[in-house]
Design a protein around this motif. Structure first.
Motif, PDB file in Angstrom:
ATOM      1  N   UNK B 101       0.829  -1.200   0.000  1.00 42.73           N
ATOM      2  CA  UNK B 101       0.000   0.000   0.000  1.00 42.73           C
ATOM      3  C   UNK B 101       0.865   1.253   0.000  1.00 42.73           C
ATOM      4  N   UNK B 104       1.924   1.602  -3.456  1.00 37.62           N
ATOM      5  CA  UNK B 104       0.805   2.135  -4.243  1.00 37.62           C
ATOM      6  C   UNK B 104       0.715   3.641  -4.076  1.00 37.62           C
ATOM      7  N   UNK B 105       0.856   4.104  -2.836  1.00 39.93           N
ATOM      8  CA  UNK B 105       0.764   5.546  -2.591  1.00 39.93           C
ATOM      9  C   UNK B 105       1.893   6.291  -3.290  1.00 39.93           C
ATOM     10  N   UNK B 108       1.335   6.376  -7.106  1.00 39.95           N
ATOM     11  CA  UNK B 108       0.081   6.940  -7.598  1.00 39.95           C
ATOM     12  C   UNK B 108      -0.113   8.347  -7.049  1.00 39.95           C
ATOM     13  N   UNK B 109       0.731   9.283  -7.465  1.00 38.42           N
ATOM     14  CA  UNK B 109       0.576  10.643  -6.970  1.00 38.42           C
ATOM     15  C   UNK B 109      -0.558  11.340  -7.709  1.00 38.42           C
ATOM     16  N   UNK B 110      -0.982  12.457  -7.146  1.00 36.22           N
ATOM     17  CA  UNK B 110      -2.078  13.204  -7.754  1.00 36.22           C
ATOM     18  C   UNK B 110      -1.561  13.848  -9.042  1.00 36.22           C
ATOM     19  N   UNK B 111      -2.418  13.886 -10.046  1.00 39.82           N
ATOM     20  CA  UNK B 111      -1.993  14.465 -11.317  1.00 39.82           C
ATOM     21  C   UNK B 111      -2.728  15.778 -11.525  1.00 39.82           C
TER      22      UNK B 111
ATOM     23  N   UNK C 362      -1.286  14.530  -1.488  1.00 35.70           N
ATOM     24  CA  UNK C 362      -1.066  14.417  -2.931  1.00 35.70           C
ATOM     25  C   UNK C 362      -1.162  12.997  -3.447  1.00 35.70           C
ATOM     26  N   UNK C 363      -1.993  12.202  -2.812  1.00 35.85           N
ATOM     27  CA  UNK C 363      -2.187  10.834  -3.297  1.00 35.85           C
ATOM     28  C   UNK C 363      -3.178  10.846  -4.461  1.00 35.85           C
ATOM     29  N   UNK C 364      -2.967   9.957  -5.381  1.00 38.17           N
ATOM     30  CA  UNK C 364      -3.804   9.906  -6.574  1.00 38.17           C
ATOM     31  C   UNK C 364      -5.126   9.188  -6.317  1.00 38.17           C
ATOM     32  N   UNK C 365      -5.887   9.011  -7.388  1.00 41.55           N
ATOM     33  CA  UNK C 365      -7.238   8.471  -7.257  1.00 41.55           C
ATOM     34  C   UNK C 365      -7.239   7.018  -6.820  1.00 41.55           C
ATOM     35  N   UNK C 366      -6.347   6.215  -7.382  1.00 39.83           N
ATOM     36  CA  UNK C 366      -6.381   4.778  -7.088  1.00 39.83           C
ATOM     37  C   UNK C 366      -6.150   4.505  -5.617  1.00 39.83           C
ATOM     38  N   UNK C 367      -5.082   5.079  -5.067  1.00 36.71           N
ATOM     39  CA  UNK C 367      -4.751   4.791  -3.682  1.00 36.71           C
ATOM     40  C   UNK C 367      -5.784   5.424  -2.747  1.00 36.71           C
TER      41      UNK C 367
END
Lengths: 291, 113, 617
Positions: B101, B104-105, B108-111, C362-367
């Motif tokens: 996890x 994963x974090x 998978x950063x925010x875009x 700043x974590x993306x959508x999936x996580x």
């Protein structure tokens, strides 16, 4: 009332108390080293190109230490087996070897490996200055071959005063073979035997240096992680040695006279701890020394 | 209740001494295999399997095999009780969870687009 | 071998055993009160020490609330006293004695959180009640590892002392929140070395983590190995189930924080950069470190513990409430099996929800989706347990004893706390509410009128077992009403403040931002309620100590309870039970139809062999 199941097993679980306890403790240790190994992975994967080094650790010494620890795992289980078969002198013999192996492991680490690091020096070159030190870094050659860039010049620091004295404006580094001859294909990958420090001395301007220090934990994420994991592992080795020694002394003989199965169980339980320590090293060795 | 002290004997413990004796040869054999695997790990580390990831995987496979031997044979996990297996299964799940996890974090950063 | 100096040796009621090998000799002062290996004494040690820390944490909070209601005004009476002993002019801002600096306010916040969580709630709810009650409830003579139990207590108080000593550090105590986020926690108090408050915080944590780990091993082993004959897992009191799950959580969740703490210690003391990236600056200067680290790495490792930790804070409380509710409604626990399943579910899920504390990193959508899903999922077993407790009241013959008053108040308060967590589970709504007073209200409702009330219920309930005397009932009721009313006045307005947008950890009480204007006045109301809450703890403290000598004396089972701890003498002696016990039925055989008495003790060989829930639901 005495506490039941300290020596004999509880019928429905088939376990004696200390065995349940040690496995629970080992489960927590899995999480502890798991957290540390996770940190290793994320710091390594997140490292900028060239900032995670290879070939700085002594592979033959590391291999030898690995074999020592594996050997001690064998002897500790033989010590336990001897107790189960009620062969007390045999137990003392194998336990002595186990303790000595542990001491040898720590001695090699603390008197040779770590001090060797503390006396070695490295300077990370600023991004804008990399071209200036091309003769020592060989990045054009590496780029052509599709290999990762080098950003560090390492070796023996000739003018150690430079570390403390701000008026000294350069580091005089007697370079490692890899910086002395960066375009030699032999320098592309680490070798089994460590190549000796060369005779060439590089004069590196402090103004071009992003960060420099001896190979202390603070030198880089690699060394921080290396010293933390091997240090914590070493503390665990020390703990095991202390407990084994305690049971090797007359305390053990007294317990053996009162209740030999109890001593066998205790050695089994500490042995499980020791095997776990060996297990951790089985992963530490390739991750730091080889990869 | 606890066995009274008089029950302990200096004779080999009835249930396991016999098995233990048979296992001694096994321990030595496993020790030898572990030593060889160590040399194998070192040797393989100087072979280039293509990508760095491949090299890592090879090394980890050998390390896992060695660790498996230590766990199964030296730590007697091969013939342990289900209580212990349950502890280790739960631990494994959470250790993998921690790592996966977090990975994963990080991956998978925010875009912004 | 010491000969017995008491008259027990020929007592026919002495536990049968090895006769002369029994420890009937009197223990000296140190072995009895300081280095005891008896689970009951260790439980009491944890309890008293933990309650003292809870009170200290309360005082820290009172100081903070003063500042928020009256910023820049000297704290009356205590302020000038503290100005002299707190270094760095922490309480001497601008040379005015008794006025708090922003840095010291931050320290108070960090230490209040740390102390309440790790030195207050966990030691009392988990370690104190667990140590005292669990072996008795499962019919065991002690924990499996009494010496390790003792080591765990001593590790705890040493960690606590280190935390307290940090207040006298030249650079002031830790000031980076109880969450100790880098870069601040790495760089705070630079150049101070080992004795900076921030570093001492880490050292203290290492001792506290060690204490918890040792305790956790003990609890799990004891519950697995030392249950009395006939005590199957599904006949264990609910309290033992929550302790088992809580111990597992502590065992597996703490070590990654220990790893991270070691890394932060190295960052601070050895100048490493586990959590500092390349280019880290401090006051516009590049920090002289190698870089290459990640601040987010700390957050992941910290919250991996800290989220399961909040379940550690509530689960023992739920267990205590279950015991008190069943006893005072004279009914079994409604849905015992579902409640047990739910506790196990909470234990498991608690490990995979942690990043809901990190929605703003700043974590993306999936996580984010993953963690939102698991977080919403975990509300289900929590609601199941609360529902079981609420339904247990239905049709009950409720006795409003003091423990039951606290338990009854616990239920809706925990409900409020839990339900207000729902908007926080979703990253969209959490974006607005994160780091506001809404969060503070949410979690305080769970721990303060939640767990702390459960602790009070537990104290009033088990005090007779531990001392042989009852706490005074009248003053118990005064304590109750004087606690439940102020608690709600303190925390409910915080929801309103949070929804208005008032940020937490703000030294100035929100005055910097105009949007807070409509809700600032609550700070004053809250402060008044804090004084009231503090005032009404005084009767409790007096009651606690006075009743040891002068409380009403009682026998084994003053509450007419079914669980096995009430079969032992009050207080139990060494080895707990006068004869070996066995378990013949479920834990809550109250009001069994056809039975002349409204309860059947679990370990009573007479009476029907039934199991919890076999009749009724």
């Amino acid at each position: 009332m005495e506490i039941p199941y300290t020596v004999s097993a509880r019928p429905d679980t088939g376990l004696y108390n200390a065995k349940v306890g040690i496995w629970l403790f080992l489960a927590s240790e899995v999480m502890l080293f798991g957290g540390l190994f996770s940190a290793y992975v994320f710091l390594r994967v997140g490292a900028l190109p060239g900032y995670w080094p290879h070939g700085f650790l002594n592979v033959p010494v590391g291999t030898f230490n690995t074999l020592i620890l594996i050997g001690s795992s064998v002897t500790v289980v033989l010590a336990w087996a001897a107790l189960k078969m009620r062969q007390f002198m045999r137990y003392k013999f194998y336990m002595a070897i186990t303790i000595l192996c542990g001491i040898l492991f720590l001695t090699i680490k603390l008197t040779y490996e770590w001090p060797a690091k503390f006396h070695h020096f490295g300077a990370f070159i600023k991004k804008d200055s990399l071209a200036k030190y091309e003769p020592y870094l060989g990045n054009n050659y590496l780029a052509a071959k599709g290999l990762t860039q080098r950003v560090e010049i390492t070796g023996d620091l000739e003018n150690e005063d430079a570390l403390k004295d701000d008026s000294i404006t350069e580091y005089d580094i007697r370079m490692d073979a890899v910086n002395a001859d960066p375009t030699n294909p032999e320098s592309d990958r680490p070798t089994f035997w460590q190549r000796p420090v060369s005779d060439k001395v590089a004069k590196v301007d402090k103004a071009d240096v992003e960060y420099a220090s001896m190979f202390y934990p603070r030198h880089s994420a690699f060394f921080s992680t290396y010293f933390l994991i091997t240090g914590l592992h070493g503390l665990h080795v020390l703990g095991g040695i202390i407990v084994f020694t305690y049971f090797w002394l007359p305390v053990g003989a007294n317990l053996y006279k009162k209740n030999p199965e109890h001593l066998a169980n205790r050695i089994e339980v500490v042995g499980l701890f020791w095997h776990f320590v060996d297990l951790v090293w089985i992963f530490v060795f390739p991750l730091f020394y080889l990869l | 209740m606890e066995h009274p002290p008089s029950e302990h004997s200096h004779a080999p413990h009835p249930d396991t001494a016999h098995h233990v004796d048979q296992h001694v040869k096994g321990y030595l054999a496993v020790g030898a295999v572990l030593g060889l695997c160590t040399l194998l790990t070192v040797g393989l580390s100087f072979v280039n399997f293509g990508t760095q990831n491949a090299n890592i995987i090879v090394a980890m496979v050998v390390a896992t095999f060695k660790a498996g031997l230590v766990a199964a044979i030296f730590m007697h996990l091969k013939s342990e009780k289900w209580t212990i297996y349950r502890f280790l299964l739960i631990t494994l799940v959470f250790a993998i969870g921690l790592f996966a996890l977090t990975a994963l974090a990080f991956s998978n950063p925010i875009r912004l687009n | 071998m010491e000969t017995s100096t008491t008259i027990h040796s020929h007592d026919p009621h002495e536990p049968h055993g090895h006769g002369a090998h029994e420890e009937h000799h009197e223990l000296g002062f140190w072995k009895k009160w300081v280095f005891s290996t008896d689970h009951k004494m260790i439980g009491i040690q944890y309890g008293v020490t933990g309650l003292c820390f809870l009170f200290f944490g309360f005082c820290l909070m009172a100081m903070m609330r003063w500042q928020l209601a009256n910023p820049g005004v000297a704290l009356p009476f205590f302020g000038p006293l503290l100005a002299r002993i707190i270094k760095n002019d922490g309480m001497n801002s601008g040379g005015v004695p008794g006025v708090m600096t922003p840095d010291f306010y931050n320290s108070l916040g960090a230490m209040h959180g740390t102390i309440m969580v790790f030195l207050g709630i966990v030691p009392v709810a988990f370690a104190a009640f667990g140590n005292f009650v669990v072996p008795l409830q499962i019919g065991a003579p002690d924990m499996t590892f009494p010496k390790i139990n003792m080591a765990s207590f001593h590790s705890f108080w040493v960690g606590g002392v280190i935390m307290l000593l940090s207040f006298f550090s030249p650079t002031g105590p830790a000031k980076s929140g109880w969450t100790s986020y880098p870069p601040l926690s790495d760089l705070a108090d630079p150049g101070g070395g080992l004795l900076t408050g921030q570093t001492l915080w880490i050292l203290g944590m290492v001792f506290l983590i060690t204490s918890s780990l040792l305790g956790a091993v003990n609890f799990v082993t004891t519950i697995i190995q030392l249950r009395a004959p006939g005590m199957t897992y599904m006949r264990m009191p609910f309290f033992c189930w929550v302790q088992l799950v809580t111990a597992f959580i502590l065992l597996l969740a703490f070590p990654p924080l220990e790893a991270a703490s070691l890394m932060q210690l190295m960052d601070r003391v050895f100048g490493t950069s586990f959590f500092l990236p390349h280019g880290q600056t401090l006051s516009n200067h590049l920090v002289n470190v190698s870089g290459g680290g990640s601040p987010l790495l700390w957050q992941h490792l910290f919250w991996f513990l800290a989220h399961p930790e909040v379940y550690v804070l509530i689960l023992p409380g739920l267990g205590i409430i279950a015991e008190v509710v069943t006893n005072n409604t004279r009914r079994p626990l409604w849905g015992y099996k579902a409640a047990v399943g739910a506790v196990i579910g909470i234990g498991f899920l608690s490990f995979i929800v942690w990043a809901h504390h990190m929605y703003l990193t700043g974590m993306g959508a999936a996580v984010s989706t993953f963690f939102q899903t698991t977080t919403i999922l975990i509300s289900v077993p929590s609601v199941i347990i609360l529902t079981c407790l609420l339904l247990s009241l239905w049709g009950g013959s409720i006795r409003f004893t003091v423990p039951m008053l606290f338990a009854t108040a616990f239920l809706p308060e925990f409900g409020i706390g839990g339900l207000t967590g729902i908007p926080l589970a979703f990253n969209s709504t959490d974006l607005y509410l994160h780091d506001t007073y809404y969060i503070i209200a949410h979690f305080h409702y769970i721990v303060a009128p939640g767990t702390i009330f459960a602790i009070f219920a537990g104290v009033y309930y088990w005090y007779p077992k531990a001392t042989g005397r009852m706490l005074n009932e009248f003053w118990g009721k005064v304590h109750f009403w004087g606690s439940v009313i102020p608690m709600n006045i303190i925390f409910f307005p915080m929801f309103l403040q949070g929804m208005a947008g008032m940020h937490r950890r703000g030294f100035d009480g929100g005055r910097t931002y105009d949007l807070n204007k409509p809700v600032i006045h609550f700070n004053t109301t809250i402060l008044h309620a804090v004084w009231m809450l503090g005032l009404f703890q005084i009767p409790f403290i007096i009651n606690f100590f006075w009743s040891i000598k002068f409380g009403k004396k009682i026998g084994n089972n003053p509450w007419n309870s079914t669980t096995i701890e009430w079969a032992a003498p009050s207080p139990p002696g060494h080895g707990n039970f006068l004869e070996p016990v066995a378990c013949y039925r479920g834990p809550y055989e109250y009001s069994v139809p056809g039975h002349p008495v409204d309860f059947i003790p679990q370990c009573d060989p007479q009476g029907p062999r039934t199991d919890a829930g076999a009749h009724g639901h």
